[in-house]
Enzyme design. Structure first.
Site, short mmCIF file in Angstrom:
data_model
loop_
_atom_site.label_atom_id
_atom_site.label_comp_id
_atom_site.label_asym_id
_atom_site.label_seq_id
_atom_site.Cartn_x
_atom_site.Cartn_y
_atom_site.Cartn_z
N LYS A 242 -28.51 -23.47 7.88
CA LYS A 242 -27.67 -22.40 8.02
C LYS A 242 -25.84 -22.88 8.05
O LYS A 242 -25.24 -22.02 7.69
CB LYS A 242 -28.11 -21.47 8.92
N LYS B 247 -28.11 -6.75 4.14
CA LYS B 247 -27.64 -5.64 5.68
C LYS B 247 -26.22 -5.90 5.41
O LYS B 247 -25.67 -4.20 5.03
CB LYS B 247 -27.71 -5.92 6.69
N THR C 83 -32.34 -11.73 5.18
CA THR C 83 -32.18 -10.54 4.98
C THR C 83 -30.72 -10.18 5.23
O THR C 83 -30.73 -9.46 5.33
CB THR C 83 -33.24 -9.74 6.04
N LYS D 54 -27.26 -15.59 12.69
CA LYS D 54 -28.22 -15.44 12.26
C LYS D 54 -28.47 -16.45 13.54
O LYS D 54 -27.68 -17.08 14.11
CB LYS D 54 -27.81 -15.90 10.68
N ARG D 55 -29.79 -16.74 13.01
CA ARG D 55 -30.32 -18.33 13.90
C ARG D 55 -29.62 -19.47 13.81
O ARG D 55 -28.77 -19.57 12.92
CB ARG D 55 -31.31 -18.43 14.02
N HIS E 69 -41.77 -18.53 4.68
CA HIS E 69 -40.63 -18.42 4.61
C HIS E 69 -39.78 -19.65 4.56
O HIS E 69 -39.00 -19.30 5.04
CB HIS E 69 -40.87 -17.51 5.61
#
Length: 823
Positions: A563, A669, A665, A557-558, A365
Site C-alpha cells: 500500500k 468512500k 473500498t 488503510k492497513r 481478494h
C-alpha cells in the site's frame, strides 16, 4: 428539487412517542431516571427503543423466509468490521431526525450519546468492512441471506503509540455487553477437533468415522442487520467458542482451583482475538482452529435449518443453499461439507462432490503470494485428520479426472495445480482448494479479476473458462454518506430524489451543477465545515494544531508495504527538505493524515509507523516552515474515526503498486464524499477514473505492464537512489539522528529495505508521485476547478454502490431472488 420524497424511509414514530419509548426503557429496562442517567444509560435506552422495531423486523423477515422454498445465501467471512450500529440503524429506519429532536427535548445531545457506543471491531480492514457493507445491501435488497463469522471477544486490537511505536492493547468492544446482539443458545452447535479416523465395516460396506479427542461448543450471537427502509432485517450470526464441559467440580474440590477452569479457558481462546499472531506453531494452530470452528458451526447451522424445513431429504440442499467464501479463510468448509455428506449422510463421493461444488463460490481478494493461505499438511492432519484425507481425495480425483484429461502426462501442470504443494514440508494450498471446490471464482475489480485469470490461476481458467468472473466491490452509501456526512446529504437532497441512498445513480443529476457557482459554493462550504470539525478531532486525539484551510491529504488503510505508506513518507520528507532549503518555497499548506494498524508480527510495517511518527514529530515542531506542512498519524484507526475523517478529506491517497491492490473500498468512500484521488492504475482506481473522468483524478506511475517489464529486466532500486539527488538526500536522512536526536540509525531499517529490496518499487515511482503531487497543489489553488472535480466524483460513483455489487452476486453467482418481508 426533490420529487420522490415518499421513497425515503418514513418515520414510524412521532417525537413524543420516541421520547416516551426511551424514557420507558430508561426507567423499566435500566432502572434509572433522567437526572441520574449516564450517557451510557441513555445510549442503552435509545438502543432498546430502536430494537422494538428491529426485532419485530427480524421476526417478520425470518417468518417470511421460512415460508418460502427459495434459495438463500450464507456469507462466510472471518471478518465483519461493523463499526457502530446506532446511527446506521436510525438512518435505515428513518428515525434519525426523530431521535435527534427527542433527545434535544430531553436535554441530551444525540451526537454525544452516539459516541458512547464502542466499535464492533471484528475485522482488520477492507475485507471486513466490505463484508459489513455487503450484508447491509443483502438486507436492503430483501435477499434471503445470513452472514456467518466469529464472536471475537477482543476484535483486532486497540492501537496506541509509545514514543512513536505502535503498541497493541486489548479491544474491549463488549466489556459491558452490546445492545445489538442476542444469544441464541437453542441453535448452538458442537465442533470436533483432533483425534483419529476409524474405518468401520457395516453390512459389507466400509465407511470412515472420525473419533475426535476434543469438542467445543459453538454458541451463536445474532446481530440484526437493518435494510434501508426497515422492511427487511437479516442477521449476522457470530459464533462464540466455549468448552463442552465448563467446570470440573472434582478438580476444584481437590484444591485445583485454577485447573478446574483450564478446559474452559482453552476453549474460549478460539474466539478470543481476531488474527492471533501466527509467528509461532501454537499461533498457526489456533488460527486454523478458528477457521474450522466457524466454518463447521455455520455449515451445521445451515444443515439444521434445511432439515427443519425440508426433512432429511438432502437432494435439494445445493439448489436451496448458496455459500460464499469471503477469501480463503473459510476454505476448510469445502471438505467439511464433503465429510458431512459422505460420512454422515451416506452420499456417494460423486454425488457429494457435485452438491458441494454447486453450493460454494469463492471471492479472491489478493494476488500476493503470502496472503494466499498455505497450511502445513501435518498441522491439518493433526487438528482435522478426516479433512486431510478428504483433501487428498479431492486432489487425487481432480488431478486424475480433470487435469490429466486436459494436459495428459504433463506433470509440471499437475504440480502447479495440485492442492498439495510438495517441498521440504508439504503444504495445503487453500486458494487452489477454494477454486477447485467452487462453481464460480470472482475477483473484486476489473483489473484484479483479469490478473486472477492471467497470473494467479491461468491453467484453471483454461480448464474452466466460464468459472472465473468479476464483481467490482462497492460500499453502502447509507453509512458512507447519508449517516457520516449529513451536511452533504442535506445539500444533495435539495437537488435529487430523496431515495438516492437506495438508488445511487440519481446522484448523476449533480453533474449538471458541477459548474454552477452557487452549488460549488454550497458544496465547498460543506467540506470546509467538515474540516473544521475534524480539526477538533485531531487536537483531541493527538494534541496537534492544524488549519482547516490546509489541504487535508489522507491515507487510511492497513499498514502494508504494497500500500506504500512509505512512498507518501518519502514525499513528505522531500517537501520538508524543500522548505528548509527555501523558506519561500511555493507550497499550499498541507496536512498529511495517516490512519493504519500494522499486524503485530509485521516488523517492517511497524518500523514504517515509527518512521512516520518521528518525522511528524520533527516537522510539526519546526517553526522554520511556518506551518506549511503538518503530519498527523491518528491512533487506533477504526470505522467510527473514518466516518469523521472521510467527509473532511480533500485528497485520497491510493498509491499501491499497480497490480497489487485487488480493489480497495476506501478509495470509493473518499471519492463519493468529494476527495480527489491521487493514485496508480490499480484496483478500483481504474474504474473510479473511468466513471469520474480522468480530469477529475490524478493518476501517476507505472502500470501493470510497466511493472512486469521492469521486473523482467531486473529491478535495481539502488540505481534510483543514486540517480535522484532529492531521493538520496531524504533516504540518507533516515540513517542519521535528525529525526531521532541522539539516536542515529533508528530509522535505517526503512532505508535499507528500500535500497536493498524495495519489493513494491517505491523508488521507481517516487519521481512520478512527486510530479503528481504538484498537480494536486496546482489544482487546489484553482477553487472552481477543484470544486468541479470534487462534485464530479460525488456525482459519478453509482457503480460503487454495494447494492450493485450484491445484485451482481445475486443474479450471476448465487441465483437468488428478493423475498421482501411481509408487514
Amino acid at each position: 428539487m426533490a420529487t420522490n420524497l415518499s421513497a425515503a424511509p418514513q418515520p414510524q414514530l412521532t417525537v413524543p412517542q420516541f421520547k416516551e419509548s426511551v424514557l420507558k426503557h430508561l426507567h423499566s429496562t435500566l432502572g434509572t431516571y433522567e437526572e441520574k442517567a449516564s450517557q451510557q444509560a441513555w445510549n442503552q435506552a435509545i438502543a432498546a427503543a430502536i430494537n422494538e422495531f428491529v426485532y419485530d423486523g427480524v421476526s417478520r423477515t425470518r417468518k417470511t423466509h421460512a415460508g418460502k422454498g427459495t434459495r438463500a445465501v450464507h456469507y462466510l467471512s472471518l471478518e465483519f468490521l461493523m463499526g457502530r450500529l446506532m446511527s446506521n440503524n436510525l438512518q435505515n429506519l428513518g428515525l434519525y431526525e426523530i431521535a435527534d429532536a427527542a433527545m434535544t427535548d430531553l436535554g441530551q445531545s444525540l451526537s454525544d450519546i452516539l459516541e458512547e457506543e464502542p466499535d464492533m471491531a471484528l475485522g482488520n480492514g477492507g475485507l471486513g468492512r466490505l463484508a459489513a457493507c455487503f450484508i447491509d445491501s443483502m438486507a436492503t435488497l430483501s435477499l434471503p441471506a445470513i452472514g456467518y463469522g466469529i464472536h471475537y471477544e477482543h476484535g483486532l486490537f486497540r492501537q496506541e503509540f509509545y514514543k512513536g511505536r505502535q503498541v497493541e492493547r486489548p479491544d474491549e468492544w463488549r466489556e459491558f455487553g452490546s445492545s445489538w446482539e442476542i444469544c441464541r443458545p437453542e441453535s448452538q452447535q458442537t465442533v470436533k477437533l483432533y483425534g483419529y479416523v476409524e474405518t468401520v465395516y457395516e453390512q459389507g460396506q466400509s465407511r470412515k468415522v472420525w473419533r475426535p479427542s476434543r469438542t467445543l461448543r459453538a454458541i451463536p450471537w445474532d446481530i440484526p442487520i437493518v435494510g434501508y427502509g426497515g422492511q427487511n432485517v437479516n442477521i449476522l450470526r457470530l459464533w462464540e467458542s466455549r468448552a463442552d464441559k465448563f467446570f470440573d467440580w472434582d478438580v476444584f474440590n481437590s484444591g485445583g482451583y485454577l485447573d478446574a477452569y483450564a478446559e474452559s479457558v482453552q476453549a474460549e481462546t478460539v474466539s478470543k482475538v481476531l488474527y492471533p499472531n501466527d509467528e509461532t506453531e501454537a499461533g498457526k494452530e489456533l488460527r486454523l482452529i478458528q477457521q474450522y470452528f466457524f466454518s463447521a458451526a455455520s455449515i451445521a447451522d445451515v444443515m439444521r435449518r434445511y432439515k427443519s424445513a425440508h426433512g432429511n431429504d438432502l437432494s435439494k440442499f445445493a439448489e436451496l443453499n448458496a455459500m460464499q467464501l469471503n477469501d480463503t479463510h473459510p476454505a476448510i468448509a469445502i471438505p467439511e461439507l464433503m465429510r458431512i455428506l459422505v460420512d454422515e449422510e451416506g452420499f456417494t463421493w460423486h454425488d457429494a462432490w457435485t452438491m458441494t461444488r454447486a453450493t460454494f463460490a469463492y471471492t479472491n481478494h489478493t494476488l500476493l503470494p503470502e496472503a494466499l493461505e498455505r497450511w502445513p499438511l501435518k498441522l491439518i492432519e493433526k487438528v482435522l485428520p478426516r479433512h486431510m484425507e478428504i483433501i487428498f481425495e479431492i486432489n487425487s480425483r481432480f488431478l486424475q479426472d480433470e487435469v490429466e484429461a486436459k494436459w495428459p502426462g504433463d506433470d509440471a501442470v499437475k504440480r502447479k495445480l495440485s492442492i498439495i504443494e510438495e517441498g521440504s514440508a508439504q503444504m495445503v494450498r487453500m486458494g487452489n482448494l477454494s477454486a477447485v471446490g467452487s462453481h464460480t471464482v470472482n475477483g473484486v475489480a476489473q483489473i484484479h479479476s483479469e490478473l486472477v485469470k492471467k497470473d494467479l490461476f491461468p491453467e484453471l481458467n483454461a480448464l474452466w473458462p466460464t468459472k472465473f468472473t468479476n464483481v467490482t466491490n462497492g460500499i453502502t452509501p447509507r453509512r458512507w454518506m447519508k449517516a457520516c456526512n449529513p451536511r452533504l446529504s442535506s445539500l444533495i437532497e435539495k437537488h435529487v430524489d430523496a431515495d438516492w441512498p437506495r438508488y445511487l445513480e440519481k446522484l448523476s443529476g449533480l453533474k449538471a451543477l458541477a459548474d454552477d457557482a452557487a452549488f460549488q459554493k454550497d458544496y465547498m462550504a460543506v467540506k470546509q465545515a467538515n474540516k473544521e470539525d475534524f480539526v477538533k478531532v485531531i487536537r483531541e486525539l493527538t494534541g496537534i494544531e492544524v488549519s482547516a484551510d490546509a489541504i487535508f491529504d489522507v491515507q487510511i488503510k492497513r499498514l502494508h508495504e504494497y500500500k506504500r505508506q512509505h512512498l507518501n513518507l518519502l514525499h513528505i520528507m522531500a517537501l520538508y527538505r524543500r522548505l528548509l532549503i527555501d523558506p519561500n518555497y511555493d507550497l499550499h499548506p498541507r496536512v498529511f493524515i495517516f490512519g493504519a494498524k500494522a499486524a503485530p508480527g509485521y516488523r517492517l510495517a511497524k518500523e514504517i509507523i515509527f518512521a512516520i511518527n518521528k518525522v511528524a514529530e520533527k516537522i510539526n515542531n519546526d517553526v522554520r516552515i511556518n506551518n506549511k506542512l503538518k503530519v498527523v498519524f491518528l491512533p487506533n484507526y477504526r470505522v467510527s474515526l473514518a466516518e469523521k475523517l472521510i467527509p473532511a478529506s480533500d485528497v485520497s491517497e491510493q498509491i499501491s503498486l499497480a497490480g497489487k491492490e485487488a480493489s480497495g473500498t476506501g478509495n470509493m468512500k473518499l471519492a463519493l464524499n468529494g476527495a480527489i484521488t491521487i493514485g496508480t492504475m490499480d484496483g478500483a482506481n481504474i474504474e473510479i477514473a473511468e466513471e469520474a473522468g480522468t480530469d477529475n483524478v490524478v493518476i501517476f506511475g507505472m502500470e501493470v505492464d510497466d511493472v512486469e517489464a521492469l521486473l523482467a529486466k531486473g529491478y535495481q532500486p539502488a540505481d534510483y537512489y543514486r540517480s535522484n539527488d532529492e531521493l538520496k538526500a531524504v533516504l540518507d536522512w533516515l540513517d542519521g539522528d535528525f529525526f531521532t536526536p541522539g539516536e542515529p540509525g533508528l530509522l535505517s531499517e526503512v532505508k535499507r529495505n528500500l535500497i536493498e529490496s524495495d519489493s513494491f518499487m517505491v523508488l521507481a515511482d517516487f519521481e512520478a508521485y512527486s510530479e503528481a503531487q504538484k498537480k494536486i497543489d496546482t489544482l487546489y489553488r484553482d477553487k472552481k476547478a477543484w470544486a468541479r472535480a470534487a462534485i464530479m466524483n460525488t456525482a459519478s460513483l453509482a457503480k460503487f454502490n454495494s447494492d450493485r455489487s450484491i445484485q451482481d452476486y445475486a443474479e450471476n453467482i448465487w441465483h437468488i431472488k428478493a423475498v421482501p418481508a411481509k408487514s
